[in-house]
Motif scaffolding. Sequence first.
Motif, PDB file in Angstrom:
ATOM      1  N   ALA A   1       0.851  -1.190   0.000  1.00  0.00           N
ATOM      2  CA  ALA A   1       0.000   0.000   0.000  1.00  0.00           C
ATOM      3  C   ALA A   1       0.885   1.238   0.000  1.00  0.00           C
ATOM      4  O   ALA A   1       1.748   1.382   0.872  1.00  0.00           O
ATOM      5  CB  ALA A   1      -0.905   0.001   1.220  1.00  0.00           C
ATOM      6  N   ALA A   2       0.686   2.114  -0.965  1.00  0.00           N
ATOM      7  CA  ALA A   2       1.551   3.287  -1.072  1.00  0.00           C
ATOM      8  C   ALA A   2       0.874   4.357  -1.907  1.00  0.00           C
ATOM      9  O   ALA A   2       0.194   4.055  -2.895  1.00  0.00           O
ATOM     10  CB  ALA A   2       2.887   2.908  -1.715  1.00  0.00           C
ATOM     11  N   THR A   3       1.080   5.609  -1.495  1.00  0.00           N
ATOM     12  CA  THR A   3       0.603   6.741  -2.290  1.00  0.00           C
ATOM     13  C   THR A   3       1.730   7.708  -2.626  1.00  0.00           C
ATOM     14  O   THR A   3       1.612   8.480  -3.568  1.00  0.00           O
ATOM     15  CB  THR A   3      -0.504   7.513  -1.539  1.00  0.00           C
ATOM     16  OG1 THR A   3      -0.005   7.926  -0.256  1.00  0.00           O
ATOM     17  CG2 THR A   3      -1.735   6.644  -1.345  1.00  0.00           C
ATOM     18  N   GLY A   4       2.818   7.691  -1.853  1.00  0.00           N
ATOM     19  CA  GLY A   4       3.939   8.579  -2.095  1.00  0.00           C
ATOM     20  C   GLY A   4       4.988   7.946  -2.990  1.00  0.00           C
ATOM     21  O   GLY A   4       4.973   6.741  -3.247  1.00  0.00           O
ATOM     22  N   PRO A   5       5.932   8.738  -3.465  1.00  0.00           N
ATOM     23  CA  PRO A   5       6.929   8.227  -4.424  1.00  0.00           C
ATOM     24  C   PRO A   5       7.811   7.129  -3.845  1.00  0.00           C
ATOM     25  O   PRO A   5       8.139   6.170  -4.554  1.00  0.00           O
ATOM     26  CB  PRO A   5       7.739   9.481  -4.797  1.00  0.00           C
ATOM     27  CG  PRO A   5       7.454  10.485  -3.722  1.00  0.00           C
ATOM     28  CD  PRO A   5       6.070  10.199  -3.249  1.00  0.00           C
ATOM     29  N   ARG A   6       8.228   7.245  -2.576  1.00  0.00           N
ATOM     30  CA  ARG A   6       9.103   6.222  -2.011  1.00  0.00           C
ATOM     31  C   ARG A   6       8.355   4.903  -1.855  1.00  0.00           C
ATOM     32  O   ARG A   6       8.889   3.824  -2.157  1.00  0.00           O
ATOM     33  CB  ARG A   6       9.661   6.679  -0.666  1.00  0.00           C
ATOM     34  CG  ARG A   6      10.665   7.807  -0.780  1.00  0.00           C
ATOM     35  CD  ARG A   6      11.290   8.131   0.553  1.00  0.00           C
ATOM     36  NE  ARG A   6      12.070   7.023   1.080  1.00  0.00           N
ATOM     37  CZ  ARG A   6      12.671   7.027   2.261  1.00  0.00           C
ATOM     38  NH1 ARG A   6      12.555   8.096   3.058  1.00  0.00           N
ATOM     39  NH2 ARG A   6      13.369   5.992   2.682  1.00  0.00           N
ATOM     40  N   GLY A   7       7.122   4.962  -1.380  1.00  0.00           N
ATOM     41  CA  GLY A   7       6.339   3.744  -1.235  1.00  0.00           C
ATOM     42  C   GLY A   7       6.049   3.089  -2.568  1.00  0.00           C
ATOM     43  O   GLY A   7       6.082   1.866  -2.701  1.00  0.00           O
ATOM     44  N   MET A   8       5.784   3.903  -3.577  1.00  0.00           N
ATOM     45  CA  MET A   8       5.523   3.344  -4.899  1.00  0.00           C
ATOM     46  C   MET A   8       6.776   2.703  -5.484  1.00  0.00           C
ATOM     47  O   MET A   8       6.686   1.691  -6.190  1.00  0.00           O
ATOM     48  CB  MET A   8       4.976   4.424  -5.826  1.00  0.00           C
ATOM     49  CG  MET A   8       3.546   4.818  -5.497  1.00  0.00           C
ATOM     50  SD  MET A   8       2.884   5.984  -6.701  1.00  0.00           S
ATOM     51  CE  MET A   8       1.170   6.097  -6.153  1.00  0.00           C
ATOM     52  N   ARG A   9       7.938   3.273  -5.194  1.00  0.00           N
ATOM     53  CA  ARG A   9       9.179   2.623  -5.631  1.00  0.00           C
ATOM     54  C   ARG A   9       9.318   1.256  -4.971  1.00  0.00           C
ATOM     55  O   ARG A   9       9.768   0.286  -5.603  1.00  0.00           O
ATOM     56  CB  ARG A   9      10.386   3.508  -5.289  1.00  0.00           C
ATOM     57  CG  ARG A   9      10.537   4.762  -6.119  1.00  0.00           C
ATOM     58  CD  ARG A   9      11.165   4.510  -7.475  1.00  0.00           C
ATOM     59  NE  ARG A   9      12.522   3.988  -7.422  1.00  0.00           N
ATOM     60  CZ  ARG A   9      13.614   4.732  -7.516  1.00  0.00           C
ATOM     61  NH1 ARG A   9      13.512   6.058  -7.639  1.00  0.00           N
ATOM     62  NH2 ARG A   9      14.813   4.175  -7.508  1.00  0.00           N
TER      63      ARG A   9
END
Length: 296
Positions: free
Chosen positions: A174-182
């Motif tokens: 689960a991610a919405t920010g750039p680091r989490g999406m990476r």
Amino acid sequence: MSGVRLGGLILPEHPGPRAPQVWQYAEQLGLAHAWTYDHLSWRTLRESPWFEAMTTLASAAAVTRTIGLGTLVASPHFRHPVLCAKQAMTLDQLSGGRFTLGLGAGGPGADAEVLGTRQLSQSELADRFEEFTRLCDLLLRAPEVTFHGRWYDAVDARSLPGCVQRPRLPFAVAATGPRGMRLAARYAATWVTVGDARALEEQDERAAFAALRAQSGRLAAACAAEGRDPATLRRLAVLSRFVPDPYSSPGRLAELLGRLAELGVTDAVIALPRPDGVFAGDRAAFERAVGQCSGG
């Protein structure tokens, strides 16, 4: 049909013999997968019965045969990667390879405070989550791991016999920010979104889908940065957090799934109806909608 696989969200609130029956019910409806929240307590239900997620899923694994199972989502707030990976491996074995480990950085609230640790900054939460995910990945791939990081240590941690699914069980990040999406692009089989996580209680349907469209673009950029084909990453939307009434009328759920499919979503999750409060709904309407959309 939209082609979006439909799953169910089952809160870990059912005591005694009722709990296994709810998971069997989800399977009988023809849902592709079913998930539970991994919190120690949750929002408006903090004073109500609430059980532990991994134990709940072990019971579900024992009484079902085909439905996928997963956490939505486990966080580092109260889990260490060594124990989390051991529990995940066990669930993969118990379910015959049907378990997905949903992971998230964890937000503010009771889970973040329950162990008496200090509040972390957003940067620290992201740092910790990156190390948590990396170590879980290592532990579920290798029979023994020694690791020393900023947030976690593992000394000769054993993971035998390993996962049924190889090279390890899948992650849903689960991610919405750039680091989490990476991180999702690097480690996950599935990316998970609830829309605009900062406005879950207020977001209207139009804003929620607009947020998803923007997130999809950022996810594609994250995949490009990691050298991954975005088509190889499944996308799961927790639809009951996008809209309050996903099955309120005939055709409503099918229409929503079609809109998700247009945005590249491959999987959607709706909460099983509760008698009142959060996720309250009519069971007959829910069953008709699921039957129309899942073939159940």
